[in-house]
Write a protein that holds these residues in place. Structure first.
Motif, PDB file in Angstrom:
ATOM      1  N   UNK A 337       0.820  -1.125   0.021  1.00  0.00           N
ATOM      2  CA  UNK A 337      -0.135   0.144  -0.071  1.00  0.00           C
ATOM      3  C   UNK A 337       0.858   1.041  -0.211  1.00  0.00           C
ATOM      4  N   UNK A 338       0.342   2.240  -0.661  1.00  0.00           N
ATOM      5  CA  UNK A 338       1.159   3.548  -0.608  1.00  0.00           C
ATOM      6  C   UNK A 338       0.275   4.659  -1.168  1.00  0.00           C
ATOM      7  N   UNK A 339       0.699   5.936  -1.072  1.00  0.00           N
ATOM      8  CA  UNK A 339      -0.221   6.937  -1.551  1.00  0.00           C
ATOM      9  C   UNK A 339       0.693   7.566  -2.655  1.00  0.00           C
ATOM     10  N   UNK A 340       0.220   7.513  -3.828  1.00  0.00           N
ATOM     11  CA  UNK A 340       0.935   7.853  -4.912  1.00  0.00           C
ATOM     12  C   UNK A 340       1.359   9.470  -5.203  1.00  0.00           C
ATOM     13  N   UNK A 341       0.692  10.406  -4.260  1.00  0.00           N
ATOM     14  CA  UNK A 341       0.991  11.573  -4.140  1.00  0.00           C
ATOM     15  C   UNK A 341       2.429  11.660  -3.737  1.00  0.00           C
ATOM     16  N   UNK A 342       2.774  10.975  -2.729  1.00  0.00           N
ATOM     17  CA  UNK A 342       4.209  10.998  -2.322  1.00  0.00           C
ATOM     18  C   UNK A 342       5.285  10.018  -2.612  1.00  0.00           C
ATOM     19  N   UNK A 343       4.877   9.248  -3.438  1.00  0.00           N
ATOM     20  CA  UNK A 343       5.691   8.052  -3.877  1.00  0.00           C
ATOM     21  C   UNK A 343       5.727   8.147  -5.490  1.00  0.00           C
ATOM     22  N   UNK A 344       4.802   7.228  -6.216  1.00  0.00           N
ATOM     23  CA  UNK A 344       4.875   7.108  -7.756  1.00  0.00           C
ATOM     24  C   UNK A 344       4.801   8.397  -8.471  1.00  0.00           C
ATOM     25  N   UNK A 345       4.190   9.505  -7.803  1.00  0.00           N
ATOM     26  CA  UNK A 345       4.063  10.638  -8.594  1.00  0.00           C
ATOM     27  C   UNK A 345       4.707  11.758  -7.722  1.00  0.00           C
ATOM     28  N   UNK A 346       5.574  11.516  -6.852  1.00  0.00           N
ATOM     29  CA  UNK A 346       6.442  12.540  -6.173  1.00  0.00           C
ATOM     30  C   UNK A 346       7.027  13.528  -7.002  1.00  0.00           C
ATOM     31  N   UNK A 347       7.486  12.941  -8.329  1.00  0.00           N
ATOM     32  CA  UNK A 347       8.264  13.862  -9.001  1.00  0.00           C
ATOM     33  C   UNK A 347       7.497  14.958  -9.626  1.00  0.00           C
ATOM     34  N   UNK A 348       6.250  15.174  -9.593  1.00  0.00           N
ATOM     35  CA  UNK A 348       5.448  16.160 -10.071  1.00  0.00           C
ATOM     36  C   UNK A 348       5.187  17.401  -9.160  1.00  0.00           C
ATOM     37  N   UNK A 349       5.110  18.438  -9.696  1.00  0.00           N
ATOM     38  CA  UNK A 349       4.614  19.483  -8.795  1.00  0.00           C
ATOM     39  C   UNK A 349       3.132  19.235  -8.418  1.00  0.00           C
ATOM     40  N   UNK A 350       2.644  19.937  -7.172  1.00  0.00           N
ATOM     41  CA  UNK A 350       1.548  19.885  -6.591  1.00  0.00           C
ATOM     42  C   UNK A 350       0.544  20.276  -7.770  1.00  0.00           C
TER      43      UNK A 350
END
Ligand code: PLP
Length: 389
Positions: A337-350
């Motif tokens: 389990x993970x939160x994409x916001x701060x793992x797989x998609x952390x490369x992106x700006x908010x």
């Protein structure tokens, strides 16, 4: 032959006739008149000269993957990102345009924004679920169409035959990253795509113990991508190729368990009062449930959902799970389990994350092959915990 058989079957032309392809740990090979001739004819890819070019273990894996995807040829790479990058850099140069969608793995989005733009390549982002919008975005500069199916992490489905018709009308190649579906749940080439890409670090590897990538396409396209891959140096290591040949033997069994468990977990979550929304193609509530039935042979092991509370509740929920582990990545036998916001998609700006619809409290489950009752009980207990907490 059926895919189950292709997953298992292996034949080598080794003199000792082993049942499995051995791992060839040799960076180089004895040269012969034939290898010199192949190099001189520009056919170095088909000769054993140097393992960045070709290795027998990696070649056996490429052969197996090409058959599984119903493709002519394949190129194995050091990671899924090396596969995506080699593919894109083969087709795109200064002045060209890529038509794609923001519904992409964060690393792919970051490669497009931070690398391709710097090379003078322009990007047109479209809604991948609208073939009409894709058609309208194509210009004289367009050189490649690239989409994920199923998308990471919101599990959107693309209509591959419709997009292939659009691409081919303009004589353009359509590439599909089918990492989330695996060759068992989807066959992009049979549906009309020209190129299929995988991060083999996920379902194909299946045990969270390696990093690798794969491109399957026609022989001509693979020759080009192989050239780019060898120039940038992103070849697969033979040890990873050996492990992947072994993993492929159970891919069909693992995918069947992922599909069954994830559907049961998605149904459970959808019925829970603490859960605000569930994304899963196998649920009737998925906006593309009917299309998913046409595009997929199984709905996959990924379930994305959002709780009613804030992201603090989400974090508390993840931290109180016992069977399920909090970790990035997906596609292994264990549930993560993970939160994409701060793992797989952390490369992106908010702002970039908001544009795709990835909000801080969105939770992504990679449902494994444990007993489904243990998974549901673990999720239930953690959800009750945030309710009482
Ligand atoms: C859909 C998708 N494509 C590509 C990649 C990149 O693969 P790798 O991590 O093997 O480089 C990932 C990684 O998560 C992914 O989810």
């Amino acid at each position: 032959m059926r895919r189950e058989t292709l997953c298992v079957m292996e034949k080598t032309d080794e003199p000792s006739r082993p049942v499995n392809t051995p791992a060839y740990f040799s960076s180089t090979y004895h040269l012969s008149d034939d290898s010199y001739k192949k190099i001189a004819d520009g056919e170095g890819r088909r000769s054993y000269v140097y393992s960045r070019w070709r290795n027998p273990t990696t070649a056996a894996l490429e052969h197996k993957m090409a058959r599984l995807e119903d493709g002519e040829n394949a190129v194995a790479t050091s990671s899924g990102m090396a596969a995506v990058a080699s593919l894109m850099l083969s087709f795109l140069g200064e002045g060209d345009e890529l038509v794609t969608s923001r519904d992409l793995y964060g690393g792919t989005f970051s490669f497009i924004e931070r690398e391709l733009r710097g090379l003078g390549i322009s990007i047109r982002y479209v809604d991948c679920t609208s073939p009409r919008e894709v058609a309208a975005a194509i210009s004289d500069d367009t050189a490649l169409l690239f989409f994920e199916s199923v998308t990471n992490p919101l599990l959107r489905i693309v209509d591959i035959p419709a997009l292939a018709a659009v691409a081919h009308e303009h004589e353009l190649p359509l590439a599909v990253d089918a990492t989330f579906a695996s060759p068992i749940n989807q066959q992009p080439l049979s549906l009309g795509a020209d190129i299929v890409v995988h991060s083999t670090s996920k379902y194909i590897g299946g045990h969270s113990d390696l990093i690798g990538g794969m491109v399957v396409a026609s022989r001509d396209i693979c020759d080009d991508i192989w050239g780019t891959m060898t120039r940038y140096g992103g070849c697969m290591d033979p040890h990873a190729a050996f492990l992947l040949l072994r993993s492929l033997k159970t891919l069909h069994l693992r995918m069947a368990a992922h599909n069954d468990n994830a559907l049961a977990v998605a149904r459970f979550l959808e019925g829970h009062e603490q859960v605000d929304r569930v994304w899963y193609p196998g649920l009737e509530s998925h906006p593309q449930h009917v299309l998913a039935g046409d595009m997929l042979e199984g709905s996959g092991g990924m379930v994305t959902f959002r709780l009613h509370g804030d992201d603090g509740d989400g974090l508390r929920f993840m931290r109180s799970l016992e069977v399920v582990s909090e970790a990035a990545s997906l596609g292994g036998v264990e549930t993560l389990v993970s939160m994409p916001y701060n793992t797989s998609h952390s490369y992106l700006s908010a702002e970039e994350r908001a544009a795709i619809g990835i909000m801080p409290g969105t939770i992504r489950l990679s449902v494994g092959v444990e007993h489904v009752d243990d998974l549901v009980n673990d999720l239930d207990r953690a959800l009750e915990g945030i309710q009482s907490g």
